[in-house]
Design a protein around this motif. Structure first.
Motif, PDB file in Angstrom:
ATOM      1  N   ILE A   1     -19.291 -12.795  18.888  1.00 21.01           N
ATOM      2  CA  ILE A   1     -17.852 -12.916  19.118  1.00 21.01           C
ATOM      3  C   ILE A   1     -17.381 -14.212  18.473  1.00 21.01           C
ATOM      4  N   GLN A   2     -16.735 -14.085  17.347  1.00 16.15           N
ATOM      5  CA  GLN A   2     -16.205 -15.239  16.626  1.00 16.15           C
ATOM      6  C   GLN A   2     -14.865 -14.827  16.036  1.00 16.15           C
ATOM      7  N   VAL A   3     -13.819 -15.489  16.478  1.00 15.20           N
ATOM      8  CA  VAL A   3     -12.470 -15.108  16.057  1.00 15.20           C
ATOM      9  C   VAL A   3     -11.748 -16.333  15.522  1.00 15.20           C
ATOM     10  N   SER A   4     -10.731 -16.076  14.730  1.00 17.78           N
ATOM     11  CA  SER A   4      -9.928 -17.128  14.133  1.00 17.78           C
ATOM     12  C   SER A   4      -8.476 -16.942  14.550  1.00 17.78           C
ATOM     13  N   GLY A   5      -7.845 -18.029  14.905  1.00 22.40           N
ATOM     14  CA  GLY A   5      -6.434 -17.982  15.264  1.00 22.40           C
ATOM     15  C   GLY A   5      -5.646 -19.014  14.488  1.00 22.40           C
ATOM     16  N   SER A   6      -4.511 -18.603  13.961  1.00 17.26           N
ATOM     17  CA  SER A   6      -3.668 -19.518  13.185  1.00 17.26           C
ATOM     18  C   SER A   6      -2.282 -19.601  13.787  1.00 17.26           C
ATOM     19  N   TRP A   7      -1.646 -20.729  13.581  1.00 11.87           N
ATOM     20  CA  TRP A   7      -0.272 -20.933  14.035  1.00 11.87           C
ATOM     21  C   TRP A   7       0.427 -21.852  13.058  1.00 11.87           C
ATOM     22  N   ASP A   8       1.604 -21.450  12.633  1.00 12.76           N
ATOM     23  CA  ASP A   8       2.429 -22.272  11.744  1.00 12.76           C
ATOM     24  C   ASP A   8       3.845 -22.258  12.307  1.00 12.76           C
ATOM     25  N   PRO A   9       4.414 -23.410  12.600  1.00 17.86           N
ATOM     26  CA  PRO A   9       5.741 -23.413  13.221  1.00 17.86           C
ATOM     27  C   PRO A   9       6.796 -22.824  12.300  1.00 17.86           C
ATOM     28  N   LYS A  10       7.820 -22.284  12.911  1.00 19.20           N
ATOM     29  CA  LYS A  10       8.918 -21.695  12.135  1.00 19.20           C
ATOM     30  C   LYS A  10       9.917 -22.787  11.760  1.00 19.20           C
ATOM     31  N   THR A  11       9.398 -23.813  11.148  1.00 19.24           N
ATOM     32  CA  THR A  11      10.236 -24.927  10.731  1.00 19.24           C
ATOM     33  C   THR A  11      10.674 -24.723   9.287  1.00 19.24           C
ATOM     34  N   VAL A  12      11.533 -25.614   8.812  1.00 21.75           N
ATOM     35  CA  VAL A  12      12.126 -25.458   7.483  1.00 21.75           C
ATOM     36  C   VAL A  12      11.920 -26.741   6.694  1.00 21.75           C
ATOM     37  N   MET A  13      11.240 -26.626   5.569  1.00 17.08           N
ATOM     38  CA  MET A  13      11.067 -27.801   4.719  1.00 17.08           C
ATOM     39  C   MET A  13      12.428 -28.228   4.174  1.00 17.08           C
ATOM     40  N   HIS A  14      12.688 -29.536   4.191  1.00 16.65           N
ATOM     41  CA  HIS A  14      14.018 -29.980   3.788  1.00 16.65           C
ATOM     42  C   HIS A  14      14.288 -29.663   2.323  1.00 16.65           C
ATOM     43  N   ASP A  15      15.568 -29.466   2.015  1.00 17.63           N
ATOM     44  CA  ASP A  15      15.973 -29.153   0.650  1.00 17.63           C
ATOM     45  C   ASP A  15      16.157 -30.433  -0.153  1.00 17.63           C
ATOM     46  N   ASP A  16      16.743 -30.303  -1.352  1.00 14.03           N
ATOM     47  CA  ASP A  16      16.900 -31.487  -2.197  1.00 14.03           C
ATOM     48  C   ASP A  16      17.938 -32.464  -1.650  1.00 14.03           C
ATOM     49  N   GLN A  17      18.668 -32.038  -0.629  1.00 16.62           N
ATOM     50  CA  GLN A  17      19.595 -32.936   0.058  1.00 16.62           C
ATOM     51  C   GLN A  17      18.992 -33.493   1.347  1.00 16.62           C
ATOM     52  N   LEU A  18      17.684 -33.298   1.522  1.00 16.63           N
ATOM     53  CA  LEU A  18      16.941 -33.768   2.695  1.00 16.63           C
ATOM     54  C   LEU A  18      17.433 -33.129   3.999  1.00 16.63           C
ATOM     55  N   PHE A  19      17.861 -31.880   3.901  1.00 10.57           N
ATOM     56  CA  PHE A  19      18.384 -31.153   5.057  1.00 10.57           C
ATOM     57  C   PHE A  19      17.414 -30.043   5.428  1.00 10.57           C
ATOM     58  N   GLY A  20      17.000 -30.001   6.696  1.00  6.98           N
ATOM     59  CA  GLY A  20      16.109 -28.942   7.143  1.00  6.98           C
ATOM     60  C   GLY A  20      15.441 -29.311   8.450  1.00  6.98           C
ATOM     61  N   ASN A  21      15.104 -28.302   9.230  1.00  4.76           N
ATOM     62  CA  ASN A  21      14.466 -28.512  10.536  1.00  4.76           C
ATOM     63  C   ASN A  21      12.965 -28.659  10.332  1.00  4.76           C
ATOM     64  N   ILE A  22      12.503 -29.897  10.183  1.00  3.91           N
ATOM     65  CA  ILE A  22      11.162 -30.144   9.664  1.00  3.91           C
ATOM     66  C   ILE A  22      10.052 -30.118  10.707  1.00  3.91           C
ATOM     67  N   ALA A  23      10.389 -30.177  11.999  1.00  8.21           N
ATOM     68  CA  ALA A  23       9.351 -30.258  13.030  1.00  8.21           C
ATOM     69  C   ALA A  23       9.560 -29.203  14.100  1.00  8.21           C
ATOM     70  N   ALA A  24       8.436 -28.776  14.687  1.00  7.26           N
ATOM     71  CA  ALA A  24       8.510 -27.769  15.745  1.00  7.26           C
ATOM     72  C   ALA A  24       9.114 -28.336  17.009  1.00  7.26           C
ATOM     73  N   ALA A  25       8.967 -29.645  17.208  1.00  6.97           N
ATOM     74  CA  ALA A  25       9.516 -30.286  18.406  1.00  6.97           C
ATOM     75  C   ALA A  25       9.736 -31.757  18.098  1.00  6.97           C
ATOM     76  N   TYR A  26      10.570 -32.371  18.923  1.00  3.11           N
ATOM     77  CA  TYR A  26      10.891 -33.784  18.751  1.00  3.11           C
ATOM     78  C   TYR A  26      10.676 -34.486  20.083  1.00  3.11           C
ATOM     79  N   SER A  27       9.918 -35.576  20.038  1.00  3.45           N
ATOM     80  CA  SER A  27       9.607 -36.307  21.269  1.00  3.45           C
ATOM     81  C   SER A  27      10.457 -37.569  21.346  1.00  3.45           C
ATOM     82  N   PHE A  28      10.634 -38.071  22.563  1.00  6.81           N
ATOM     83  CA  PHE A  28      11.512 -39.202  22.813  1.00  6.81           C
ATOM     84  C   PHE A  28      10.827 -40.183  23.763  1.00  6.81           C
TER      85      PHE A  28
END
Length: 777
Positions: A600-627
């Motif tokens: 029993i050997q399985v692989s699991g992957s996860w990639d956040p549904k984030t958005v790489m910023h565009d040439d104007q540096l606009f985009g939701n780059i992280a899955a979460a933001y901490s404070f």
């Protein structure tokens, strides 16, 4: 021990989880018993010892190198110079560094030659025998010099601008025009050495098939493999990188160090294993300290303290080579914008080359620099408006469900709660009314600051995910294989907790295999507080697949649907009839020994549904933001200028505390680093040469300089995080320096704009204030 009866065997295991418990790190026992194997501990048959000759000049032409005497020394097996190294240049974004300097050195400490010998002593003696003739050249040591239009380029054929960022959102000019209060000031921040316990170290060797193997202290095995392969001219499959136990990284061991390249080159040239361990001075010279920045900040507020416009100008320095410094400056230029609702922001940031040692990644990654300026600025403006700084922070704080000025989607935030928790803990409301309280020459004051950080960062490339492999062994215990590195922050413990929780196992039955590029999935590495988010979620995906395989195997035994089964106590059982059960070991063996079987050997992957910023540096780059927020009380001695931190409380929004003791540990460590940066640590250079490259002269915060560290956390339960968790390794370092600076102001009425806040600066500021008062009298 009483043997279990049939009745007790039929009772389902008690519900138990490894989550939310104060669990010591799973690597702790090996470390405290001295059994952990660091790269410097590795000994291989026929191993040689490497040493590096470094430039004594910040800028010079290499006229000649005579290595004949060194080569002739008995016991020396290799002496390499730039002529013996690959011509391929290396670097993160700009390929501009040589493995060993060719023709010119650009900073004091740059690698000029490398030796491999049968002992450390002989290798050191060989370095002394290498004769290098230099022609010293003019050195650019400040950004002011680098900015001069007539200044020569640190790198020929180009100016001294290494990276530049410009952006504007909204109508900044209109925002300032409508503001009730506009304030502008300039702040400077300095470089901080990572100060990890273990210096950089690598053991490099060729395996029986001639492949290059590196055991190294690193935060990112895959990034190291790619860099070593490309630079040394090897196919990536001919390089194997294994993470040895790593004694701290703090950003300094990502991929900006030459140690692995030199060790690998020596092993390739000698055909023997080579151990290359920096001594402390070498580590000070070779490791990238944090990026120094000069920040001119202009803010506009209305009468109630709402921010209506923000303008930033940053002048930063990367030293002789850019590395990750441009990425650090990027964070300084825009991350803090997302902490507030202000729609009008303008930023211009420029990174300059100098002939100083390279600067780069450091815990907080550019957030510390800007948040010192921003929090100091907000405190000043709040006072001018007659408002409580904490209230101003809360008034402007971004809220859950909002999208920020740069397109960041806030899925969770505990910022307001962090501010309340920290200020309440030190008695903020009462102590603020007693500015400069104290008797005689000693005055007390309180200060606070707030911060935000990311949990992951889709900016390196358009992938910020992770893959985790779960393998259930025939004894029912579990191996977990991941490429994410534990450098002391607890990644291994976190992954173990997730797997143990999902399978209902004791933590001791889960073993996370050290990262090894031959067997581990590709991983980005431990940076941007991403491991809990990405690897934690990937581990959940993988272990649930493994659990489903166990259920699918067990269900026919009792003629039930897999959904009717439960797992815990090392067994799978029918939820309604716990007596019908089979151990995980039994099922794992049965899974092998059948038609079409196997482990029993399985692989699991996860990639956040984030958005790489565009040439104007606009985009939701992280899955979460901490404070986070921090409140401190300090005492300032007005005769000596000494600042003492009397009390500190840090509140950290970690989403969900999977391991409270680990969160507190990270918070306390970050707090001490922040105190050191704010008050004590400073790299002193004389003509480009480091004058305090040791722990005796480089003054870090020691136990007597730190108060009883207090803190708590806010569980905002992020919708994207594993069980609601977010990163908890970096955010807590961000508010420390401005909180202390604000407290110093509260105590004595002087604002220190330039870090560190030394006694000399405090006394000078007090003298200036006294003179100004006399002039106005």
């Amino acid at each position: 021990m009483t043997k279990p009866t049939a009745d007790t065997q039929a009772t389902p295991p008690e519900p138990h989880s490894t989550l939310g418990l104060e669990i010591p790190q799973v690597t702790a026992r090996a470390k405290v018993l001295g059994r952990a194997i660091y790269a410097g501990d590795i000994k291989l048959p026929g191993m040689l010892h490497g040493k590096v000759l470094r430039s004594p000049y910040p800028h010079a032409r290499i006229v000649s190198i005579d290595t004949s005497a060194a080569r002739a020394l008995p016991g020396v097996k290799a002496v390499l110079t730039g002529a013996d190294a690959p011509a391929t240049l290396w670097g993160v974004h700009h390929k501009e560094r040589a493995v060993l300097a060719r023709d010119v050195v650009r900073y004091c400490g740059e690698e000029v030659a490398a030796v491999a010998a049968i002992s450390d002593e002989i290798a050191r003696d060989a370095l002394d025998l290498i004769q290098v003739e230099y022609e010293e050249l003019p050195a650019i040591l400040t950004t002011v010099e680098a900015m001069d239009e007539d200044a020569p380029g640190v790198h020929p054929g180009r100016d001294n601008v290494a990276h530049e960022i410009r952006f504007e959102r909204g109508d900044v000019d209109a925002g300032f025009a409508a503001a009730h209060l506009v304030h502008e000031a300039t702040y400077t921040t300095h470089s901080q050495y990572p100060g990890y316990m273990e210096p950089m170290a690598t053991v490099a060797a060729l395996d029986p098939d001639g492949r290059l193997v590196l055991w190294t202290s690193t935060q990112a095995v895959n990034l190291v493999r790619v860099q070593v392969a490309a630079t040394l001219g090897l196919p990536v499959s001919r390089v194997r990188v294994v993470q040895a136990t790593t004694g701290g990284g703090f950003g300094g061991k990502i991929v900006e160090d030459d140690n692995q390249l030199v060790a690998g080159l020596l092993a390739l040239r000698t055909g023997r294993p080579v151990r290359l361990v920096n001594n402390r001075l070498e580590d000070f010279q070779a490791c990238c300290a944090s990026v120094p920045e000069q920040i001119t900040l202009k803010l506009g507020m209305d009468r109630e303290g709402t921010i209506v416009a923000k303008q930033v100008r940053i002048v930063a320095e990367c030293g002789a080579y850019a590395g990750l410094a441009g990425d650090v400056m990027h964070v300084s230029a825009m991350r803090s914008d997302n902490m507030h609702r202000n729609p009008n922001v303008r930023s211009h940031a420029t990174l300059y080359y100098t002939n100083n040692p390279p600067r780069g990644a450091f815990r907080g990654f550019g957030g510390t620099q800007m948040l010192f300026a921003l929090n100091s600025h907000l405190h000043t403006m709040a006072e001018q408006l007659g408002l409580d700084p904490a209230a101003v922070h809360k008034r402007n704080a971004v809220a859950v469900g909002e999208t920020t000025v740069h397109g960041w989607h806030i899925g969770s935030t505990g910022l307001v709660e962090c501010i309340d928790q920290a200020t309440d803990a030190i008695g903020w409301a009462g102590k603020r009314q007693q500015q400069g309280k104290g008797t005689g020459v000693k005055r007390r004051g309180v200060g606070m600051a707030a911060a935000m950080h990311v949990s992951g960062n889709r900016t390196i490339g358009n992938w910020d995910g992770a893959t985790v492999i779960v393998k259930i062994n025939e004894d029912g215990r579990v191996f977990v294989i991941s490429g994410e590195c534990d450098m002391g922050q607890g990644a291994t413990t976190m992954i173990s907790q997730v797997v143990a929780h999902e399978l209902g196992l004791p933590l001791a039955d889960v073993y996370v295999v050290p990262p090894d590029t031959d067997v581990a999935p590709v991983a980005v590495g431990s940076l941007a507080s991403r491991v809990t988010m990405s690897a934690g979620n990937a581990a959940i995906v993988a272990v649930r697949k493994a659990r489903d395989e166990l259920f699918a195997l067990a269900a026919p035994r009792w003629n039930v649907a897999p959904e009717a089964l439960a797992i815990g106590g090392g067994a799978v059982y029918v939820a309604s009839e716990p007596a019908q059960r089979a151990t995980m070991a039994e099922l794992a063996r049965a899974h092998i020994w059948r038609h079409g079987g196997g482990g029993i050997q399985v692989s699991g992957s996860w990639d956040p549904k984030t958005v790489m910023h565009d040439d104007q540096l606009f985009g939701n780059i992280a899955a979460a933001y901490s404070f986070a927020a921090q409140a401190v009380e300090v005492e300032v001695d007005t005769e000596t200028g000494r600042v003492t931190v009397l009390d500190s409380y840090v509140a950290d929004d970690c989403g969900k505390a999977l391991n409270p003791i680990a969160v507190h540990g990270q918070t306390n460590g970050a707090t001490v680093q922040a105190i050191g940066w704010a008050l004590y640590e400073q790299l002193h250079y004389e003509g480009g040469r480091l004058a305090n490259g040791n722990f005796a002269d480089y003054t870090m915060a020691t136990a007597d300089a730190v108060p009883m560290l207090r803190g708590g956390f806010v569980e905002s339960n992020d919708p994207n995080g594993p069980y609601g968790a977010k990163g908890a390794s970096e955010t807590a370092i961000l508010p420390g320096a401005p909180a202390i600076a604000n407290a110093v102001y509260d105590a004595i009425g002087v604002r220190i704009h330039d870090l560190p806040i030394t006694p000399e600066k405090v006394l000078a500021a007090l003298r200036a204030m006294k003179k100004e008062g006399a002039d106005h009298a």
